[in-house]
Design a protein around this motif. Structure first.
Motif, short mmCIF file in Angstrom:
data_model
loop_
_atom_site.label_atom_id
_atom_site.label_comp_id
_atom_site.label_asym_id
_atom_site.label_seq_id
_atom_site.Cartn_x
_atom_site.Cartn_y
_atom_site.Cartn_z
N LEU A 95 51.68 47.79 40.96
CA LEU A 95 50.34 47.77 40.40
C LEU A 95 50.36 47.21 38.98
N ASN B 191 54.55 50.72 37.42
CA ASN B 191 53.60 51.62 38.08
C ASN B 191 53.43 51.14 39.51
N GLY C 109 51.62 51.98 43.61
CA GLY C 109 50.77 52.73 44.52
C GLY C 109 51.56 52.98 45.80
N ALA D 75 46.97 56.22 44.52
CA ALA D 75 47.16 55.48 43.27
C ALA D 75 46.40 56.19 42.15
N LEU E 294 45.34 53.20 38.28
CA LEU E 294 44.98 51.92 38.89
C LEU E 294 44.16 51.12 37.88
N VAL F 24 46.22 45.26 46.80
CA VAL F 24 45.72 46.63 46.65
C VAL F 24 44.46 46.82 47.48
#
Length: 306
Positions: A162, A181, A183, A198, A201, A208
């Motif tokens: 992400l 980071n 998800g 997530a 975000l 995504v």
């Protein structure tokens, strides 16, 4: 497959210990219809007895005490926590690892390489635990290879990089690395159901959005209602974007994104809610707006079965 919300708040919890914003002050005084929350974490299980802890918050011991499933008491020292996966190196997602130091075997810990770098240097949880239980580090691949674990038969965990921010103490805070980071897409092979998780975000990239469209349950970033919420309250000089979060309201916000997913039946739940966010007020206008859009607000102890 079971998903248990251990903590639903953003860093600091709700109420935050030193905050007297309208939300925190109101919940302390009992003048606000709102529920206290601990810091963000979920647990995943295939059998209701062995669990993957996803993010280890500073409130972990209180969360374990509030969740009998995490203490099956099969022997003199025991835990239902079979392994831990952390999605970033933020304080509110990794400090709880130190509370697991009494294990009698090394702690199985899944992280990306970027996060593990931070946990060995800038915030050295790994070296600290080496003096206690030790860490059995398991690197999370970013090539699409799903994660499986023997304690979660029939559960696969897909990983999506992400766009967000590494912690302030990370050497790549201002030069983001792939894997800072992530998800998760958590799939039950038995039911075919999918969860997209997530809590942080910052942008809705095409991969995504595709993951969100294919999920049956969305547990997504509910940190802030507006982009300048913290600035307006005089609590920060940073916007939601500066902190790597997508606000709920306004053009391009989370409500608009969730509305764009179409009419397919999917449960939409906001998690990682900051103490300043007005959606914490259960009878407030912002909560009504969410209800009109079919969006729920996560609370500690919330359980989903898929």
């Amino acid at each position: 497959m079971k998903i248990k919300v251990l903590g639903s708040s953003a860093g600091g919890g709700f109420p935050q210990w030193n905050c007297n914003c309208p939300n925190c002050d109101g919940v302390r005084r009992g003048t606000l219809k709102a529920t206290r929350r601990t810091q963000s974490s979920i647990a995943v299980s295939a059998n209701g007895e062995d669990w993957l802890l996803v993010n280890a918050s500073p409130d972990l011991l209180a969360q374990i005490a509030a969740t009998p499933e995490l203490q099956p008491a099969r022997r003199i020292r025991d835990s239902g926590i079979a392994a831990v996966l952390v999605m970033d190196a933020q304080i509110d997602h990794v400090t709880g690892l130190l509370m697991l130091r009494e294990r009698d075997t090394p702690l199985p810990l899944y992280t990306t390489d970027a996060v593990w770098q931070d946990l060995r240097t800038s915030f050295p949880v790994g070296p600290i635990l080496s003096h206690y239980c030790g860490v059995d580090h398991r690197s999370i691949a970013l090539d699409g290879t799903p994660i499986t674990h023997a304690a979660l038969p029939g559960v696969q965990i897909g990983v999506l990089p992400l766009l967000s921010k590494a912690p302030p103490y990370s050497p790549h805070r201002e030069a983001p690395e792939r894997g800072d980071n992530i998800g998760l897409v958590i799939t039950s092979q038995q039911s075919g159901k999918r969860v997209f998780y997530a809590p942080g975000l910052g942008a809705i990239e095409p991969h995504v959005l595709a993951a969100m469209r294919s999920a049956d349950l969305l547990l997504v970033d509910g940190t802030l209602w507006t982009g300048h919420e913290m600035i307006r309250l005089g609590l920060s000089k940073k916007s939601a974007a500066d902190m790597g979060h997508l606000p709920q309201s306004g053009p391009g916000g989370m409500i608009e994104v969730l509305d764009s997913l179409g009419t397919r039946t999917v449960r939409k739940v906001l998690i990682h809610i900051n103490n300043t966010n007005p959606i914490l007020v259960e009878d407030g206008p912002e909560r009504s707006v969410l209800s009109e859009h079919g969006i729920e607000v996560a609370s500690d102890g919330m359980t989903f079965e898929l």
